[in-house]
Design a protein around this motif. Sequence first.
Motif, PDB file in Angstrom:
ATOM      1  N   ALA A  31       0.839  -1.199   0.000  1.00 51.74           N
ATOM      2  CA  ALA A  31       0.000   0.000   0.000  1.00 51.74           C
ATOM      3  C   ALA A  31       0.870   1.245   0.000  1.00 51.74           C
ATOM      4  O   ALA A  31       1.801   1.371   0.804  1.00 51.74           O
ATOM      5  N   TYR A  32       0.546   2.189  -0.908  1.00 53.14           N
ATOM      6  CA  TYR A  32       1.267   3.457  -1.009  1.00 53.14           C
ATOM      7  C   TYR A  32       0.298   4.611  -0.798  1.00 53.14           C
ATOM      8  O   TYR A  32      -0.885   4.523  -1.164  1.00 53.14           O
ATOM      9  N   LEU A  33       0.826   5.691  -0.249  1.00 55.67           N
ATOM     10  CA  LEU A  33       0.084   6.944  -0.188  1.00 55.67           C
ATOM     11  C   LEU A  33       0.861   7.970  -1.004  1.00 55.67           C
ATOM     12  O   LEU A  33       1.982   8.344  -0.650  1.00 55.67           O
ATOM     13  N   PHE A  34       0.285   8.403  -2.126  1.00 53.63           N
ATOM     14  CA  PHE A  34       0.888   9.434  -2.956  1.00 53.63           C
ATOM     15  C   PHE A  34       0.316  10.779  -2.517  1.00 53.63           C
ATOM     16  O   PHE A  34      -0.884  11.029  -2.653  1.00 53.63           O
ATOM     17  N   ASN A  35       1.171  11.644  -2.012  1.00 55.79           N
ATOM     18  CA  ASN A  35       0.740  12.961  -1.542  1.00 55.79           C
ATOM     19  C   ASN A  35       1.383  14.049  -2.395  1.00 55.79           C
ATOM     20  O   ASN A  35       2.594  14.047  -2.614  1.00 55.79           O
ATOM     21  N   GLY A  36       0.577  14.975  -2.879  1.00 59.26           N
ATOM     22  CA  GLY A  36       1.129  16.075  -3.665  1.00 59.26           C
ATOM     23  C   GLY A  36       0.030  16.905  -4.283  1.00 59.26           C
ATOM     24  O   GLY A  36      -1.140  16.499  -4.323  1.00 59.26           O
ATOM     25  N   PRO A  37       0.378  18.091  -4.777  1.00 53.26           N
ATOM     26  CA  PRO A  37      -0.630  18.993  -5.340  1.00 53.26           C
ATOM     27  C   PRO A  37      -1.211  18.475  -6.642  1.00 53.26           C
ATOM     28  O   PRO A  37      -0.634  17.588  -7.289  1.00 53.26           O
ATOM     29  N   ALA A  38      -2.358  19.030  -7.026  1.00 55.28           N
ATOM     30  CA  ALA A  38      -2.957  18.695  -8.317  1.00 55.28           C
ATOM     31  C   ALA A  38      -1.960  18.991  -9.426  1.00 55.28           C
ATOM     32  O   ALA A  38      -1.259  19.997  -9.397  1.00 55.28           O
ATOM     33  N   GLY A  39      -1.886  18.099 -10.397  1.00 55.34           N
ATOM     34  CA  GLY A  39      -0.981  18.301 -11.510  1.00 55.34           C
ATOM     35  C   GLY A  39       0.411  17.745 -11.305  1.00 55.34           C
ATOM     36  O   GLY A  39       1.252  17.848 -12.190  1.00 55.34           O
ATOM     37  N   SER A  40       0.667  17.153 -10.150  1.00 56.68           N
ATOM     38  CA  SER A  40       2.017  16.647  -9.870  1.00 56.68           C
ATOM     39  C   SER A  40       2.261  15.267 -10.469  1.00 56.68           C
ATOM     40  O   SER A  40       3.367  14.743 -10.378  1.00 56.68           O
ATOM     41  N   GLY A  41       1.239  14.672 -11.061  1.00 54.54           N
ATOM     42  CA  GLY A  41       1.423  13.392 -11.746  1.00 54.54           C
ATOM     43  C   GLY A  41       1.113  12.170 -10.906  1.00 54.54           C
ATOM     44  O   GLY A  41       1.498  11.052 -11.274  1.00 54.54           O
ATOM     45  N   LYS A  42       0.413  12.346  -9.792  1.00 48.17           N
ATOM     46  CA  LYS A  42       0.102  11.207  -8.914  1.00 48.17           C
ATOM     47  C   LYS A  42      -0.725  10.151  -9.647  1.00 48.17           C
ATOM     48  O   LYS A  42      -0.441   8.962  -9.563  1.00 48.17           O
ATOM     49  N   SER A  43      -1.761  10.595 -10.360  1.00 48.78           N
ATOM     50  CA  SER A  43      -2.638   9.642 -11.050  1.00 48.78           C
ATOM     51  C   SER A  43      -1.895   8.885 -12.138  1.00 48.78           C
ATOM     52  O   SER A  43      -2.039   7.668 -12.272  1.00 48.78           O
ATOM     53  N   ALA A  44      -1.100   9.616 -12.937  1.00 49.52           N
ATOM     54  CA  ALA A  44      -0.338   8.963 -14.005  1.00 49.52           C
ATOM     55  C   ALA A  44       0.639   7.953 -13.429  1.00 49.52           C
ATOM     56  O   ALA A  44       0.811   6.855 -13.971  1.00 49.52           O
ATOM     57  N   MET A  45       1.276   8.306 -12.304  1.00 46.81           N
ATOM     58  CA  MET A  45       2.225   7.398 -11.668  1.00 46.81           C
ATOM     59  C   MET A  45       1.499   6.156 -11.141  1.00 46.81           C
ATOM     60  O   MET A  45       2.007   5.028 -11.269  1.00 46.81           O
ATOM     61  N   ALA A  46       0.325   6.356 -10.560  1.00 44.99           N
ATOM     62  CA  ALA A  46      -0.441   5.229 -10.029  1.00 44.99           C
ATOM     63  C   ALA A  46      -0.851   4.266 -11.146  1.00 44.99           C
ATOM     64  O   ALA A  46      -0.740   3.044 -11.008  1.00 44.99           O
ATOM     65  N   ILE A  47      -1.308   4.823 -12.261  1.00 46.62           N
ATOM     66  CA  ILE A  47      -1.713   3.986 -13.394  1.00 46.62           C
ATOM     67  C   ILE A  47      -0.514   3.218 -13.957  1.00 46.62           C
ATOM     68  O   ILE A  47      -0.605   2.030 -14.282  1.00 46.62           O
ATOM     69  N   TYR A  48       0.628   3.884 -14.046  1.00 44.01           N
ATOM     70  CA  TYR A  48       1.810   3.215 -14.601  1.00 44.01           C
ATOM     71  C   TYR A  48       2.294   2.110 -13.672  1.00 44.01           C
ATOM     72  O   TYR A  48       2.710   1.038 -14.133  1.00 44.01           O
ATOM     73  N   MET A  49       2.235   2.361 -12.372  1.00 39.52           N
ATOM     74  CA  MET A  49       2.591   1.302 -11.420  1.00 39.52           C
ATOM     75  C   MET A  49       1.642   0.118 -11.544  1.00 39.52           C
ATOM     76  O   MET A  49       2.053  -1.039 -11.499  1.00 39.52           O
ATOM     77  N   ALA A  50       0.348   0.429 -11.690  1.00 40.72           N
ATOM     78  CA  ALA A  50      -0.639  -0.641 -11.842  1.00 40.72           C
ATOM     79  C   ALA A  50      -0.363  -1.446 -13.107  1.00 40.72           C
ATOM     80  O   ALA A  50      -0.459  -2.679 -13.120  1.00 40.72           O
ATOM     81  N   LYS A  51      -0.004  -0.749 -14.168  1.00 42.23           N
ATOM     82  CA  LYS A  51       0.285  -1.428 -15.436  1.00 42.23           C
ATOM     83  C   LYS A  51       1.479  -2.377 -15.267  1.00 42.23           C
ATOM     84  O   LYS A  51       1.441  -3.525 -15.725  1.00 42.23           O
ATOM     85  N   ARG A  52       2.527  -1.880 -14.636  1.00 42.00           N
ATOM     86  CA  ARG A  52       3.706  -2.729 -14.423  1.00 42.00           C
ATOM     87  C   ARG A  52       3.376  -3.912 -13.510  1.00 42.00           C
ATOM     88  O   ARG A  52       3.855  -5.034 -13.715  1.00 42.00           O
ATOM     89  N   PHE A  53       2.553  -3.683 -12.506  1.00 43.19           N
ATOM     90  CA  PHE A  53       2.189  -4.719 -11.538  1.00 43.19           C
ATOM     91  C   PHE A  53       1.360  -5.819 -12.200  1.00 43.19           C
ATOM     92  O   PHE A  53       1.527  -7.009 -11.889  1.00 43.19           O
ATOM     93  N   LEU A  54       0.476  -5.431 -13.125  1.00 40.98           N
ATOM     94  CA  LEU A  54      -0.432  -6.390 -13.739  1.00 40.98           C
ATOM     95  C   LEU A  54       0.100  -6.988 -15.044  1.00 40.98           C
ATOM     96  O   LEU A  54      -0.425  -8.001 -15.519  1.00 40.98           O
TER      97      LEU A  54
END
Length: 330
Positions: A31-54
């Motif tokens: 489990a990770y908690l990505f903390n940062g302002p809007a536009g910092s790329g949290k969602s894109a990073m989460a999706i890319y991690m999910a892609k690599r994981f799956l």
Amino acid sequence: MQQTWQDLEMAQPRVVPFLIASLKKDRLSHAYLFNGPAGSGKSAMAIYMAKRFLCRQATGVDPCQVCKDCMRIDHGNHPDLHKMTVDKQTIKKEQVTALQKEFSYRGMESQKKVYIIHDVDKMTASAINSLLKFLEEPTQGTLAILLTENREAVLSTLLSRTQQINFLAPSHENMVAQWMKAGVEERHAHFLAALTGNTALIKEVTDGDWSFQARGVVLQLMKEVYLKRDHAFLTLSDKWLPLLKERFQQQLGLEMIFLWLKDFLYMKIGKEKGLVYVDQLQVFAQIARSTSTQQISRGVEHVMEAKRHLNANVPIQLVMERLLFKIQEG
């Protein structure tokens, strides 16, 4: 064009090497908690991690990008990737319960599952309690990525059970490049980069020249607030409210006013370098003759108050009428 870790590292040079090292050592947290302002790329990073994981064809730290798993994630229909977003300002227990039920089953495409929860700071207490069970007793092959713009509002019980990663705000230069890539002229790209760092809004803000229209209305409105006091409320009714109907538009409209007042204040104290509304110097000079720095500073405070009221779901017309009155009141 497919993203890679190299692309993501340009925006987050500290986060990406850490995640890559975890992948190389096969030591991803559950489990990770990505903390940062809007536009910092949290969602894109989460999706890319999910892609690599799956991804079942990956041989290195990047997903293969061409297998069925990767393609389904790109198209937003992978059955083992689940996303949860805010429902009417909160994430409720029922949403978490439904997700937990889904995760009690084995993966449909693979033996793994990923869930991404946006705005985790807006979870109700009962929703958090439901989530804690998974975080305390994670099932094998499951990855949770929680996203927030406000770490301080996340309960300590969640923080202590996640690997916390802080994202930097996007640089002005990076944002200008992204706006220009979306087809925005360079001068206006600088304005939009100052206005918001949220890359998720690029399509909405640039669609139909909305940002150009909104900027024009703000300039007219603010000039009238100081020089044609009665006209300001007519402009609010006839132009502002019909144009800024969506919540994100209203938030950006208030941010435009904030930046206008900040520029006005900087001009008033002789700091004219780097102004956002550089074409408004003549208007600022005209208004400055009858306006003190204290009045401008109070105007900035009133805008911050208006933002809080908007986030508390006060109707936009009431928010704006109160704001204009307070600025004129000084």
